[in-house]
Design an enzyme around this catalytic site. Sequence first.
Site, PDB file in Angstrom:
ATOM      1  N   HIS A  73       0.818  -1.216   0.000  1.00 39.42           N
ATOM      2  CA  HIS A  73       0.000   0.000   0.000  1.00 39.42           C
ATOM      3  C   HIS A  73       0.849   1.263   0.000  1.00 39.42           C
ATOM      4  O   HIS A  73       0.509   2.246  -0.656  1.00 39.42           O
ATOM      5  CB  HIS A  73      -0.985  -0.023   1.191  1.00 39.42           C
ATOM      6  CG  HIS A  73      -2.052  -1.060   1.027  1.00 39.42           C
ATOM      7  ND1 HIS A  73      -2.417  -1.950   2.009  1.00 39.42           N
ATOM      8  CD2 HIS A  73      -2.812  -1.361  -0.056  1.00 39.42           C
ATOM      9  CE1 HIS A  73      -3.366  -2.745   1.546  1.00 39.42           C
ATOM     10  NE2 HIS A  73      -3.614  -2.417   0.299  1.00 39.42           N
ATOM     11  N   GLU A  85     -14.672   1.370  -6.598  1.00 39.70           N
ATOM     12  CA  GLU A  85     -14.573  -0.066  -6.273  1.00 39.70           C
ATOM     13  C   GLU A  85     -15.864  -0.731  -6.744  1.00 39.70           C
ATOM     14  O   GLU A  85     -16.955  -0.265  -6.432  1.00 39.70           O
ATOM     15  CB  GLU A  85     -14.366  -0.227  -4.757  1.00 39.70           C
ATOM     16  CG  GLU A  85     -14.671  -1.592  -4.172  1.00 39.70           C
ATOM     17  CD  GLU A  85     -13.806  -2.740  -4.695  1.00 39.70           C
ATOM     18  OE1 GLU A  85     -12.579  -2.675  -4.548  1.00 39.70           O
ATOM     19  OE2 GLU A  85     -14.393  -3.710  -5.251  1.00 39.70           O
ATOM     20  N   GLY A 143     -14.634   0.403 -12.552  1.00 38.72           N
ATOM     21  CA  GLY A 143     -13.545   1.340 -12.827  1.00 38.72           C
ATOM     22  C   GLY A 143     -13.333   1.579 -14.314  1.00 38.72           C
ATOM     23  O   GLY A 143     -12.936   2.673 -14.732  1.00 38.72           O
ATOM     24  N   ASP A 147      -5.502  -0.422  -8.212  1.00 35.52           N
ATOM     25  CA  ASP A 147      -5.241  -1.388  -7.134  1.00 35.52           C
ATOM     26  C   ASP A 147      -6.267  -2.507  -7.282  1.00 35.52           C
ATOM     27  O   ASP A 147      -7.193  -2.636  -6.477  1.00 35.52           O
ATOM     28  CB  ASP A 147      -5.382  -0.652  -5.793  1.00 35.52           C
ATOM     29  CG  ASP A 147      -5.112  -1.556  -4.602  1.00 35.52           C
ATOM     30  OD1 ASP A 147      -4.634  -2.687  -4.793  1.00 35.52           O
ATOM     31  OD2 ASP A 147      -5.392  -1.118  -3.464  1.00 35.52           O
ATOM     32  N   THR A 179      -7.617  -6.571  -8.379  1.00 40.32           N
ATOM     33  CA  THR A 179      -7.310  -7.998  -8.305  1.00 40.32           C
ATOM     34  C   THR A 179      -6.553  -8.399  -9.575  1.00 40.32           C
ATOM     35  O   THR A 179      -6.456  -7.618 -10.525  1.00 40.32           O
ATOM     36  CB  THR A 179      -8.632  -8.792  -8.226  1.00 40.32           C
ATOM     37  OG1 THR A 179      -9.602  -8.135  -9.061  1.00 40.32           O
ATOM     38  CG2 THR A 179      -9.197  -8.831  -6.839  1.00 40.32           C
ATOM     39  N   ASP A 180      -6.036  -9.616  -9.589  1.00 44.46           N
ATOM     40  CA  ASP A 180      -5.399 -10.128 -10.805  1.00 44.46           C
ATOM     41  C   ASP A 180      -6.453 -10.226 -11.908  1.00 44.46           C
ATOM     42  O   ASP A 180      -7.648 -10.172 -11.630  1.00 44.46           O
ATOM     43  CB  ASP A 180      -4.774 -11.505 -10.506  1.00 44.46           C
ATOM     44  CG  ASP A 180      -3.507 -11.355  -9.690  1.00 44.46           C
ATOM     45  OD1 ASP A 180      -2.543 -10.788 -10.212  1.00 44.46           O
ATOM     46  OD2 ASP A 180      -3.490 -11.780  -8.519  1.00 44.46           O
ATOM     47  N   PRO A 206     -14.184  -9.498 -12.892  1.00 38.98           N
ATOM     48  CA  PRO A 206     -14.463  -8.091 -13.236  1.00 38.98           C
ATOM     49  C   PRO A 206     -13.225  -7.258 -13.508  1.00 38.98           C
ATOM     50  O   PRO A 206     -13.324  -6.154 -14.061  1.00 38.98           O
ATOM     51  CB  PRO A 206     -15.192  -7.557 -11.991  1.00 38.98           C
ATOM     52  CG  PRO A 206     -14.796  -8.467 -10.868  1.00 38.98           C
ATOM     53  CD  PRO A 206     -14.566  -9.815 -11.507  1.00 38.98           C
TER      54      PRO A 206
HETATM   55  N1  SAM Z   1      -3.715  -5.485  -3.223  1.00 32.49           N
HETATM   56  C1  SAM Z   1      -4.498  -6.403  -3.908  1.00 32.49           C
HETATM   57  C2  SAM Z   1      -3.753  -7.372  -4.759  1.00 32.49           C
HETATM   58  O1  SAM Z   1      -2.932  -6.985  -5.581  1.00 32.49           O
HETATM   59  O2  SAM Z   1      -3.988  -8.557  -4.590  1.00 32.49           O
HETATM   60  C3  SAM Z   1      -5.698  -5.790  -4.536  1.00 32.49           C
HETATM   61  C4  SAM Z   1      -6.608  -5.358  -3.440  1.00 32.49           C
HETATM   62  S1  SAM Z   1      -8.175  -4.730  -3.736  1.00 32.49           S
HETATM   63  C5  SAM Z   1      -9.088  -5.699  -2.571  1.00 32.49           C
HETATM   64  C6  SAM Z   1      -8.702  -5.274  -5.330  1.00 32.49           C
HETATM   65  C7  SAM Z   1     -10.129  -4.798  -5.624  1.00 32.49           C
HETATM   66  O3  SAM Z   1     -10.308  -4.588  -7.027  1.00 32.49           O
HETATM   67  C8  SAM Z   1     -11.205  -5.787  -5.213  1.00 32.49           C
HETATM   68  O4  SAM Z   1     -11.880  -5.302  -4.094  1.00 32.49           O
HETATM   69  C9  SAM Z   1     -12.113  -5.898  -6.452  1.00 32.49           C
HETATM   70  O5  SAM Z   1     -13.475  -5.924  -6.137  1.00 32.49           O
HETATM   71  C10 SAM Z   1     -11.723  -4.637  -7.204  1.00 32.49           C
HETATM   72  N2  SAM Z   1     -12.065  -4.657  -8.642  1.00 32.49           N
HETATM   73  C11 SAM Z   1     -11.941  -5.698  -9.496  1.00 32.49           C
HETATM   74  N3  SAM Z   1     -12.398  -5.335 -10.722  1.00 32.49           N
HETATM   75  C12 SAM Z   1     -12.799  -4.046 -10.627  1.00 32.49           C
HETATM   76  C13 SAM Z   1     -13.357  -3.122 -11.549  1.00 32.49           C
HETATM   77  N4  SAM Z   1     -13.606  -3.449 -12.838  1.00 32.49           N
HETATM   78  N5  SAM Z   1     -13.645  -1.865 -11.113  1.00 32.49           N
HETATM   79  C14 SAM Z   1     -13.403  -1.502  -9.832  1.00 32.49           C
HETATM   80  N6  SAM Z   1     -12.882  -2.353  -8.905  1.00 32.49           N
HETATM   81  C15 SAM Z   1     -12.578  -3.596  -9.302  1.00 32.49           C
END
Ligand code: SAM
Length: 289
Positions: free
Chosen positions: A63, A107, A140, A157, A159-160, A164
């Site tokens: 972070h 998010e 996003g 930030d 997910t992989d 989504p």
């Molecule tokens: N630090 C983390 C990692 O690299 O593993 C990522 C943490 S954060 C929890 C990732 C967030 O991205 C999730 O809460 C997920 O819901 C969000 N996310 C995934 N796709 C998205 C999208 N299209 N728009 C906005 N948020 C999204």
Amino acid sequence: MTDGWFTETLHRGYGQSFEIVETLVRERTPYQDLTIFQTRALGRVLVLDGAVQTTEADEFYYHEMIAHLPLFSQERARRVLIIGGGDGGTLREVLKHPSVEQATIVEIDARVVELSREHLPKLSNGAFEDPRTHLIIGDGTKFAEESADTFDAIIVDSTDPIGPSIPLFEEPFYRSCAKRLDGRGVLIRQAGVPFFQAGEYRDTHRMLSNVFRDCTVALVPVPTYCGGHMALALASDDPENLNCGRASLDRRFSHAGIETRYYTPEIHDAALALPAFMKKALQSSPPTS
Ligand code: SAM
């Protein structure tokens, strides 16, 4: 999850395991499987679709770097956009900057925000209540495409690239981000662990290079993102930003008066040095346009 242990399933044939003391949440949200558990060794852990997102013990590595690298690469960032990041850790670090007047966080999954606030409160540490925070529950990709706002920094930030977040790893999204940055500012995104996710690492850099004048990669060795270094891809249309140099970093950091546990200007500089195989992977994937 078996016999009180959770084993991550992100990488085929290789995993890391956590001994669970107590499972706090196990839920299927409209977007993903969400689990939060208390571990014996590393505090509470947030897992989405089988992949570790963050642990209380080591969250500060990631972070701090994903927030401070783009914000200290420029003078006085005022408006920041975070895409994803629903646990609030990145938002917490962004708001440490006295120059930041507004932090918009988009998010997709409201449950990540709600459950992180409830069960992982140290991560956001009050950041969602900060008057500078503007929380949008939405996609996003759509926000970047449709918003008329501009920002000094965009922090992806996510997910992989599963479910989504897949469109957040594609070139049209980066083109929308470039419009939101309006010729200045810096984009950063997590680009996987190059040791295990070579394709994600290479493709992210190639796509960003197709869109932005200047692109680079910084490394952060987050203990629970297994496989060694995590890559943070940086991009900007202003060549001053990513090459701002140690003297500017030192001055900006001391002027901001921010307390950190991982980030320092020395670390910022050092994180830009890449091992030979990672450098080569980027050279072998030049821009396609
Ligand atoms: N630090 C983390 C990692 O690299 O593993 C990522 C943490 S954060 C929890 C990732 C967030 O991205 C999730 O809460 C997920 O819901 C969000 N996310 C995934 N796709 C998205 C999208 N299209 N728009 C906005 N948020 C999204």
